[in-house]
Write a protein that holds these residues in place. Structure first.
Motif, PDB file in Angstrom:
ATOM      1  N   GLY A 131       0.818  -1.211   0.000  1.00 50.02           N
ATOM      2  CA  GLY A 131       0.000   0.000   0.000  1.00 50.02           C
ATOM      3  C   GLY A 131       0.853   1.262   0.000  1.00 50.02           C
ATOM      4  N   GLU A 132       1.919   1.249   0.800  1.00 48.09           N
ATOM      5  CA  GLU A 132       2.831   2.396   0.832  1.00 48.09           C
ATOM      6  C   GLU A 132       3.516   2.595  -0.518  1.00 48.09           C
ATOM      7  N   SER A 133       3.865   1.485  -1.167  1.00 47.27           N
ATOM      8  CA  SER A 133       4.498   1.583  -2.483  1.00 47.27           C
ATOM      9  C   SER A 133       3.553   2.197  -3.507  1.00 47.27           C
ATOM     10  N   ILE A 134       2.275   1.846  -3.417  1.00 48.96           N
ATOM     11  CA  ILE A 134       1.289   2.392  -4.354  1.00 48.96           C
ATOM     12  C   ILE A 134       1.126   3.894  -4.131  1.00 48.96           C
ATOM     13  N   LEU A 135       1.114   4.307  -2.871  1.00 57.38           N
ATOM     14  CA  LEU A 135       1.041   5.743  -2.576  1.00 57.38           C
ATOM     15  C   LEU A 135       2.258   6.473  -3.161  1.00 57.38           C
ATOM     16  N   TYR A 136       3.417   5.857  -3.040  1.00 57.95           N
ATOM     17  CA  TYR A 136       4.622   6.455  -3.623  1.00 57.95           C
ATOM     18  C   TYR A 136       4.509   6.528  -5.152  1.00 57.95           C
ATOM     19  N   MET A 137       3.996   5.465  -5.751  1.00 66.37           N
ATOM     20  CA  MET A 137       3.863   5.418  -7.201  1.00 66.37           C
ATOM     21  C   MET A 137       2.959   6.542  -7.720  1.00 66.37           C
ATOM     22  N   VAL A 138       1.867   6.767  -7.017  1.00 65.15           N
ATOM     23  CA  VAL A 138       0.883   7.745  -7.485  1.00 65.15           C
ATOM     24  C   VAL A 138       1.258   9.175  -7.093  1.00 65.15           C
ATOM     25  N   LYS A 139       1.712   9.337  -5.847  1.00 66.85           N
ATOM     26  CA  LYS A 139       1.947  10.688  -5.318  1.00 66.85           C
ATOM     27  C   LYS A 139       3.385  11.154  -5.452  1.00 66.85           C
ATOM     28  N   GLY A 140       4.319  10.198  -5.639  1.00 64.93           N
ATOM     29  CA  GLY A 140       5.720  10.581  -5.725  1.00 64.93           C
ATOM     30  C   GLY A 140       6.341  10.920  -4.391  1.00 64.93           C
ATOM     31  N   GLU A 141       5.690  10.510  -3.289  1.00 65.14           N
ATOM     32  CA  GLU A 141       6.194  10.765  -1.942  1.00 65.14           C
ATOM     33  C   GLU A 141       6.139   9.472  -1.144  1.00 65.14           C
ATOM     34  N   ASN A 142       7.028   9.366  -0.157  1.00 67.27           N
ATOM     35  CA  ASN A 142       7.021   8.199   0.717  1.00 67.27           C
ATOM     36  C   ASN A 142       6.025   8.393   1.860  1.00 67.27           C
ATOM     37  N   PHE A 143       5.258   7.351   2.152  1.00 74.34           N
ATOM     38  CA  PHE A 143       4.271   7.379   3.218  1.00 74.34           C
ATOM     39  C   PHE A 143       4.495   6.199   4.146  1.00 74.34           C
ATOM     40  N   ASP A 144       4.137   6.361   5.400  1.00 80.26           N
ATOM     41  CA  ASP A 144       4.198   5.282   6.381  1.00 80.26           C
ATOM     42  C   ASP A 144       2.781   5.040   6.892  1.00 80.26           C
ATOM     43  N   LEU A 145       2.189   3.930   6.478  1.00 78.90           N
ATOM     44  CA  LEU A 145       0.814   3.624   6.858  1.00 78.90           C
ATOM     45  C   LEU A 145       0.703   3.046   8.265  1.00 78.90           C
ATOM     46  N   ASN A 146       1.823   2.813   8.905  1.00 78.89           N
ATOM     47  CA  ASN A 146       1.778   2.248  10.262  1.00 78.89           C
ATOM     48  C   ASN A 146       1.633   3.308  11.340  1.00 78.89           C
ATOM     49  N   TYR A 147       1.562   4.565  10.919  1.00 76.47           N
ATOM     50  CA  TYR A 147       1.420   5.634  11.895  1.00 76.47           C
ATOM     51  C   TYR A 147       0.266   6.529  11.499  1.00 76.47           C
TER      52      TYR A 147
END
Length: 219
Positions: free
Chosen positions: A203-219
C-alpha cells in the motif's frame, strides 16, 4: 508500434506477472494454514519444496523490470511504476517465505502434538487474505484510497496477534512440557502478522507510485 506503446505493453506484462505472483502467494499461505490445522506434514514438506518456484517468479519480475529500465530509461511516474514493481515483488517473495515458515513450524509440531491450534490464527489468515486482495486491486487501479484502508486492517491483525500470544502464554502455564510446541504456534501467528505487514508495505508503495512521496501507513 511506437516506443511509448512498446513501453506500455512491457509495463502491463510486468503488472500481470505481479498479479499472478500475488495469487500464488495467497494460495501458498492458504495451503500452509491447512497443513497446520490438519497436521499434514506431507503438504508442509511440499510447500517448502515449491517455494523455489515462487522465488523464481520474483527473479523473473526483477529481471524484466530492470531490463525495461535499461532499455527505455523512463523518468518520473513511469520510473516509479517500475521501482514499485520491484518493491512489490520483493514483498510478495517475503510473504511467500512467511507461508513457508508456517509449513516449517507444522513439521516441527509433528502429527501428534496433542494441542488445539488457536482458532484466531485462521481468522488472522482471512484478514491477511483480504488485505492482499485490496493491495492487488489498489495496484491494478492505482487507487490510493484503497491503499490507505490497509493500515486499519493491519492494526486489527496486530491486535489479534496479541490475543494469540497472550493465550499461548497461558497455555505454557498449564502445559509447560509442551512449551516447544506452543512456541511453534506462536511463531505461526507471527508469520501471518508479518504477511499482513507486507501488504501494508505494498500500500505504501502504491502511494509512492501515485503521489511521488514516501508514506508510512503504520502511523
Amino acid at each position: 508500434m511506437v516506443t511509448r506503446e512498446n513501453f506500455q505493453v512491457e509495463l502491463d506484462k510486468i503488472k500481470n506477472m505481479i498479479i499472478n505472483f500475488a495469487k500464488d502467494t495467497e494460495k501458498v499461505l492458504n495451503m500452509s494454514i491447512d497443513a497446520l490445522y490438519n497436521q499434514d506434514i506431507e503438504l508442509a514438506k511440499q510447500i517448502i519444496i515449491d517455494d523455489r518456484l515462487l522465488d523464481a517468479q520474483d527473479t523473473k519480475i526483477n529481471d524484466e523490470a530492470i531490463l525495461l529500465i535499461a532499455k527505455q530509461q523512463p523518468v518520473a511516474s513511469d520510473l516509479r511504476r517500475l521501482i514499485v514493481a520491484l518493491r512489490i515483488s520483493s514483498d510478495l517473495e517475503r510473504m511467500a517465505d512467511n507461508a513457508k515458515n508456517i509449513a516449517k513450524s507444522t513439521i516441527h509440531l509433528g502429527e501428534s502434538h496433542g494441542l488445539d491450534i488457536h482458532p484466531t490464527i485462521k481468522d488472522m489468515k482471512n484478514i491477511a487474505f483480504k488485505m492482499l486482495d485490496i493491495a492487488v486491486e489498489a495496484y491494478q487501479n492505482e487507487d490510493i484510497g484503497l491503499s490507505r484502508k490497509l493500515a486499519e486492517m493491519d492494526d486489527l491483525v496486530d491486535s489479534m496477534y496479541g490475543d494469540v500470544i497472550r493465550a499461548m502464554l497461558k497455555e505454557t502455564a498449564t502445559n509447560p512440557e509442551k512449551i516447544q510446541h506452543i512456541m511453534q504456534m506462536s511463531f505461526c501467528a507471527r508469520y501471518i502478522e508479518r504477511f499482513a505487514d507486507h501488504s501494508t508495505n505494498i500500500g505504501e508503495s502504491i502511494l509512492y507510485m501515485v503521489k511521488g512521496e514516501n508514506f508510512d501507513l503504520n502511523y
